[in-house]
Design a protein around this motif. Structure first.
Motif, PDB file in Angstrom:
ATOM      1  N   ALA A   2       0.839  -1.165   0.012  1.00  0.00           N
ATOM      2  CA  ALA A   2      -0.002  -0.154  -0.017  1.00  0.00           C
ATOM      3  C   ALA A   2       0.720   1.314   0.052  1.00  0.00           C
ATOM      4  CB  ALA A   2      -0.952  -0.023   1.163  1.00  0.00           C
ATOM      5  N   MET A   3       2.273   1.212   0.483  1.00  0.00           N
ATOM      6  CA  MET A   3       3.161   2.408   0.443  1.00  0.00           C
ATOM      7  C   MET A   3       3.773   2.456  -1.012  1.00  0.00           C
ATOM      8  SD  MET A   3       4.238   2.840   4.314  1.00  0.00           S
ATOM      9  CE  MET A   3       4.418   4.652   3.985  1.00  0.00           C
ATOM     10  N   ALA A   4       3.612   1.251  -1.825  1.00  0.00           N
ATOM     11  CA  ALA A   4       4.441   1.292  -3.078  1.00  0.00           C
ATOM     12  C   ALA A   4       5.841   0.659  -2.784  1.00  0.00           C
ATOM     13  CB  ALA A   4       4.151   2.514  -4.002  1.00  0.00           C
ATOM     14  N   ALA A   5       6.164   0.215  -1.782  1.00  0.00           N
ATOM     15  CA  ALA A   5       7.377   0.053  -1.327  1.00  0.00           C
ATOM     16  C   ALA A   5       7.950  -1.382  -1.274  1.00  0.00           C
ATOM     17  CB  ALA A   5       7.529   0.310   0.303  1.00  0.00           C
ATOM     18  N   ARG A   6       9.013  -1.910  -0.982  1.00  0.00           N
ATOM     19  CA  ARG A   6       9.471  -3.157  -1.411  1.00  0.00           C
ATOM     20  C   ARG A   6       9.859  -3.892  -0.174  1.00  0.00           C
ATOM     21  NH1 ARG A   6      10.137  -5.622  -5.913  1.00  0.00           N
ATOM     22  NH2 ARG A   6      10.100  -3.967  -7.140  1.00  0.00           N
ATOM     23  N   PRO A   7       9.403  -4.957   0.322  1.00  0.00           N
ATOM     24  CA  PRO A   7       9.760  -5.673   1.461  1.00  0.00           C
ATOM     25  C   PRO A   7      11.107  -6.257   1.535  1.00  0.00           C
ATOM     26  CG  PRO A   7       8.467  -6.920   0.310  1.00  0.00           C
ATOM     27  CD  PRO A   7       8.326  -5.829  -0.536  1.00  0.00           C
ATOM     28  N   VAL A   8      12.103  -6.168   2.639  1.00  0.00           N
ATOM     29  CA  VAL A   8      13.384  -6.573   2.533  1.00  0.00           C
ATOM     30  C   VAL A   8      13.543  -7.532   3.901  1.00  0.00           C
ATOM     31  CG1 VAL A   8      14.350  -4.526   1.665  1.00  0.00           C
ATOM     32  CG2 VAL A   8      14.202  -4.776   4.055  1.00  0.00           C
ATOM     33  N   ALA A   9      12.848  -7.890   4.508  1.00  0.00           N
ATOM     34  CA  ALA A   9      13.054  -8.734   5.760  1.00  0.00           C
ATOM     35  C   ALA A   9      11.886  -8.852   6.584  1.00  0.00           C
ATOM     36  CB  ALA A   9      14.400  -8.130   6.477  1.00  0.00           C
ATOM     37  N   ILE A  10      11.766  -9.987   7.406  1.00  0.00           N
ATOM     38  CA  ILE A  10      10.717 -10.163   8.331  1.00  0.00           C
ATOM     39  C   ILE A  10      11.196 -10.693   9.716  1.00  0.00           C
ATOM     40  CG2 ILE A  10       8.679 -10.609   6.673  1.00  0.00           C
ATOM     41  CD1 ILE A  10       8.715 -13.350   7.550  1.00  0.00           C
ATOM     42  N   LEU A  11      10.465 -10.446  10.613  1.00  0.00           N
ATOM     43  CA  LEU A  11      10.984 -10.896  12.021  1.00  0.00           C
ATOM     44  C   LEU A  11       9.754 -11.330  12.597  1.00  0.00           C
ATOM     45  CD1 LEU A  11      12.703  -8.034  12.081  1.00  0.00           C
ATOM     46  CD2 LEU A  11      13.819  -9.295  13.826  1.00  0.00           C
ATOM     47  N   ALA A  12       9.514 -12.474  13.353  1.00  0.00           N
ATOM     48  CA  ALA A  12       8.264 -12.907  13.828  1.00  0.00           C
ATOM     49  C   ALA A  12       8.422 -13.450  15.337  1.00  0.00           C
ATOM     50  CB  ALA A  12       7.949 -14.248  12.915  1.00  0.00           C
ATOM     51  N   SER A  13       7.611 -13.111  16.149  1.00  0.00           N
ATOM     52  CA  SER A  13       7.548 -13.892  17.481  1.00  0.00           C
ATOM     53  C   SER A  13       6.297 -14.560  17.555  1.00  0.00           C
ATOM     54  CB  SER A  13       7.617 -12.924  18.447  1.00  0.00           C
ATOM     55  OG  SER A  13       6.547 -12.084  18.733  1.00  0.00           O
ATOM     56  N   ALA A  14       6.156 -15.840  18.545  1.00  0.00           N
ATOM     57  CA  ALA A  14       4.951 -16.473  18.487  1.00  0.00           C
ATOM     58  C   ALA A  14       4.749 -16.959  20.035  1.00  0.00           C
ATOM     59  CB  ALA A  14       4.924 -17.630  17.647  1.00  0.00           C
ATOM     60  N   THR A  15       3.647 -16.956  20.653  1.00  0.00           N
ATOM     61  CA  THR A  15       3.575 -17.646  21.941  1.00  0.00           C
ATOM     62  C   THR A  15       2.505 -18.597  21.534  1.00  0.00           C
ATOM     63  OG1 THR A  15       3.611 -15.416  23.146  1.00  0.00           O
ATOM     64  CG2 THR A  15       2.617 -17.271  24.146  1.00  0.00           C
ATOM     65  N   LEU A  16       3.168 -19.940  21.675  1.00  0.00           N
ATOM     66  CA  LEU A  16       2.173 -21.017  21.328  1.00  0.00           C
ATOM     67  C   LEU A  16       1.617 -21.530  22.578  1.00  0.00           C
ATOM     68  CD1 LEU A  16       5.058 -22.760  19.215  1.00  0.00           C
ATOM     69  CD2 LEU A  16       3.215 -21.263  18.598  1.00  0.00           C
ATOM     70  N   THR A  17       0.915 -22.690  22.481  1.00  0.00           N
ATOM     71  CA  THR A  17       0.059 -23.300  23.710  1.00  0.00           C
ATOM     72  C   THR A  17       0.922 -24.560  24.132  1.00  0.00           C
ATOM     73  OG1 THR A  17      -1.218 -24.786  22.258  1.00  0.00           O
ATOM     74  CG2 THR A  17      -1.857 -22.630  22.700  1.00  0.00           C
ATOM     75  N   ALA A  18       0.763 -24.771  25.582  1.00  0.00           N
ATOM     76  CA  ALA A  18       1.397 -26.064  25.965  1.00  0.00           C
ATOM     77  C   ALA A  18       1.013 -27.297  24.978  1.00  0.00           C
ATOM     78  CB  ALA A  18       0.904 -26.201  27.582  1.00  0.00           C
ATOM     79  N   GLY A  19      -0.186 -27.199  24.465  1.00  0.00           N
ATOM     80  CA  GLY A  19      -0.481 -28.448  23.436  1.00  0.00           C
ATOM     81  C   GLY A  19       0.120 -28.373  22.099  1.00  0.00           C
ATOM     82  N   THR A  20       0.797 -27.381  21.599  1.00  0.00           N
ATOM     83  CA  THR A  20       1.303 -26.914  20.471  1.00  0.00           C
ATOM     84  C   THR A  20       2.321 -28.152  20.199  1.00  0.00           C
ATOM     85  OG1 THR A  20       0.885 -24.905  20.517  1.00  0.00           O
ATOM     86  CG2 THR A  20       2.267 -25.567  18.504  1.00  0.00           C
ATOM     87  N   THR A  21       2.290 -29.215  19.061  1.00  0.00           N
ATOM     88  CA  THR A  21       3.149 -30.067  18.961  1.00  0.00           C
ATOM     89  C   THR A  21       4.488 -29.418  18.130  1.00  0.00           C
ATOM     90  OG1 THR A  21       2.421 -30.609  16.913  1.00  0.00           O
ATOM     91  CG2 THR A  21       1.584 -31.982  18.505  1.00  0.00           C
ATOM     92  N   GLU A  22       5.721 -30.131  18.254  1.00  0.00           N
ATOM     93  CA  GLU A  22       6.817 -29.727  17.531  1.00  0.00           C
ATOM     94  C   GLU A  22       6.511 -29.569  15.922  1.00  0.00           C
ATOM     95  OE1 GLU A  22      11.470 -31.025  17.678  1.00  0.00           O
ATOM     96  OE2 GLU A  22      10.359 -31.155  19.436  1.00  0.00           O
ATOM     97  N   ALA A  23       5.893 -30.526  15.695  1.00  0.00           N
ATOM     98  CA  ALA A  23       5.413 -30.539  13.965  1.00  0.00           C
ATOM     99  C   ALA A  23       4.609 -29.400  13.791  1.00  0.00           C
ATOM    100  CB  ALA A  23       4.787 -31.951  13.730  1.00  0.00           C
ATOM    101  N   ASP A  24       3.849 -28.855  14.540  1.00  0.00           N
ATOM    102  CA  ASP A  24       2.999 -27.640  14.332  1.00  0.00           C
ATOM    103  C   ASP A  24       3.619 -26.435  14.385  1.00  0.00           C
ATOM    104  OD1 ASP A  24       0.676 -29.193  13.997  1.00  0.00           O
ATOM    105  OD2 ASP A  24      -0.276 -28.874  16.091  1.00  0.00           O
ATOM    106  N   ALA A  25       4.570 -26.472  15.456  1.00  0.00           N
ATOM    107  CA  ALA A  25       5.357 -25.305  15.681  1.00  0.00           C
ATOM    108  C   ALA A  25       6.316 -25.131  14.238  1.00  0.00           C
ATOM    109  CB  ALA A  25       6.307 -25.493  16.858  1.00  0.00           C
ATOM    110  N   GLU A  26       6.863 -26.345  13.751  1.00  0.00           N
ATOM    111  CA  GLU A  26       7.659 -26.255  12.583  1.00  0.00           C
ATOM    112  C   GLU A  26       6.872 -25.728  11.373  1.00  0.00           C
ATOM    113  OE1 GLU A  26      10.997 -27.055  10.219  1.00  0.00           O
ATOM    114  OE2 GLU A  26      10.741 -27.022  12.341  1.00  0.00           O
ATOM    115  N   GLU A  27       5.370 -26.299  11.228  1.00  0.00           N
ATOM    116  CA  GLU A  27       4.549 -25.782  10.060  1.00  0.00           C
ATOM    117  C   GLU A  27       4.394 -24.221  10.067  1.00  0.00           C
ATOM    118  OE1 GLU A  27       2.755 -27.432   7.757  1.00  0.00           O
ATOM    119  OE2 GLU A  27       4.619 -28.686   7.944  1.00  0.00           O
ATOM    120  N   LEU A  28       4.207 -23.644  11.566  1.00  0.00           N
ATOM    121  CA  LEU A  28       4.266 -22.374  11.530  1.00  0.00           C
ATOM    122  C   LEU A  28       5.326 -21.669  11.194  1.00  0.00           C
ATOM    123  CD1 LEU A  28       2.875 -19.695  12.871  1.00  0.00           C
ATOM    124  CD2 LEU A  28       3.916 -20.203  15.009  1.00  0.00           C
TER     125      LEU A  28
END
Lengths: 280, 280
Positions: A47-73
């Protein structure tokens, strides 16, 4: 989207969240949640006619999130960023204290101006007489089953840059459609200091097949571009249709900010629109 | 911390979360939560001898969060960033679907190299014979009531830059103490490809008054700097004491990665340390 000068470079940055139960259904696959979190940010950059260069992400998962699900995320985040030239360069992972606490994913995007002379397109700078146009088709992004295009849309990055390069200073303001045309048109107009209003011609709306105009102005999460321009825009960009849907008019204290011209006369759409926080 | 080149500039970026119930007690004032979330990021920047330039923050609040509390959180984020030259340039706010869901605050920090020739200090590059040193005093950051220095510490940004400028290439690796000296020393060593170990001399540790050496190596959230250097470091920086606490040694398959030399002989500290996820 914020901007900071680092050395000689302008750096754009924005942050956006996906809260499961709010922005995604609790049963959405985590790969799709990660993908959507990144796509929403990419759409902000577009929307700004700009170009993305990088992302950073944080996640708070639940106790029930499996390692496979975390990997999918992680894969959803990583591959979606990479697809649009924005590698995942940082992250933080945490686990909720209680098993029922919902997953929260936060994505920060860094971008750089992509138009000549470092210009970026903002939400202000509009005036009466400007045309309002949209990319693509509108409505029906949210499937009744929670699926649909809102989980896997194409941020209009290249189209926005091409539009900025083609139209130059005739492209005056832009926003991406996250909450619905009526809502986002109002937000765009209210980002300008001078009071204005717009009239949307329902007969001109590029409505997705099988829907009526109310869905095209009211449905959220289209993630198409809505822009104001001083000259007629091109009719298409790389095969993506561009449609003039309305016009900016002078403020009238007796009328709302966003009006629709329909067969039955003018309808005030101010305040209409899809709200995050509904059960979608 | 990730790095991306934007035009001619190296931009550093990192993200870190504060999950209430995990990193802060549920009754912590939101201003303190916001402040701590920013301070943790600033400490990460300090460990690279870099200089912060901006922050972005996202928060998912609960249905019960008052507007005044949300404002306190914002002020905690904004004023703490500003205090260290990192204005808050972007944010996103969301509300949990359920009243019991815990508040999640995510802060992204942008920074730039601050040493000559754009050098930043990383965790690798160590070799046997290097000295290990720390800033300040260790232990007791977490008060038994949930308060304490961990909520309002001073990230060692200026000290780290001064250290890098003073020691040049003799400053070889650095980390900030978030999980405790033993844990973070292990992390620092394991960031190097070649296997090594370190011996910490408990008699030399700058232990906070009233504590014993086990607290100084095991307590988390000191947010002091731990660094490896090839020559003895200065004894103080702007009045902050610098203490040599140990030495990097060659790998010995019969001994752990982190050892403490005590009155009673060598003690293996590998695997010791404060873990997020405890009830602090």
């Amino acid at each position: 989207m914020g901007m900071v000068k680092i050395g000689g470079e302008q750096v754009l940055a924005a942050v956006d969240q996906c809260v499961v139960g709010r922005h995604c259904r609790p049963d959405a696959p985590l790969r799709a949640v990660g993908r959507k979190a990144v796509l929403r940010n990419l759409s902000d950059v577009a929307a700004m006619a700009a170009r993305p260069v990088a992302i950073l992400a944080s996640a708070t998962l639940t106790a029930g999130t499996t390692e496979a699900d975390a990997e999918e995320l992680y894969e959803g985040l990583r591959t979606t960023g990479a697809e649009y030239g924005a590698p995942l360069i940082g992250g933080d992972l945490s686990i909720h204290a209680n098993p029922d606490d919902p997953i929260v994913v936060s994505v920060t995007i860094l971008a750089r101006p992509a138009l000549p002379e470092g210009r970026v397109i903002r939400r202000n700078g509009m005036q009466p007489g400007d045309l309002l146009a949209v990319t693509g088709k509108l409505g029906g992004s949210l499937g009744s089953d929670g699926g649909g295009r809102h989980l896997d849309f194409q941020p209009r990055i290249e189209e926005a840059i091409q539009l900025g390069n083609t139209m130059g200073n005739d492209l005056v303001a832009m926003i991406d459609l996250s909450d619905g045309l009526a809502s986002d048109a109002q937000r765009l107009i209210e980002s300008n200091q001078a009071p204005m209003r717009c009239i949307l011609n329902t007969a001109d709306l590029p409505i997705r097949d099988g829907l009526d105009w109310r869905r095209a102005v009211g449905d959220g999460e289209d993630y198409e571009l809505l822009f104001a321009c001083r000259q007629p825009p091109p009719q298409e960009l790389n095969g993506l249709p561009i449609t003039v849907v309305g016009r900016i008019e002078s403020h009238d204290p007796n009328l709302g900010t966003v009006l629709a011209r329909t067969d039955a006369g003018l309808v005030d759409l101010s305040g209409l629109g899809w709200e995050h926080g509904s059960d979608s």
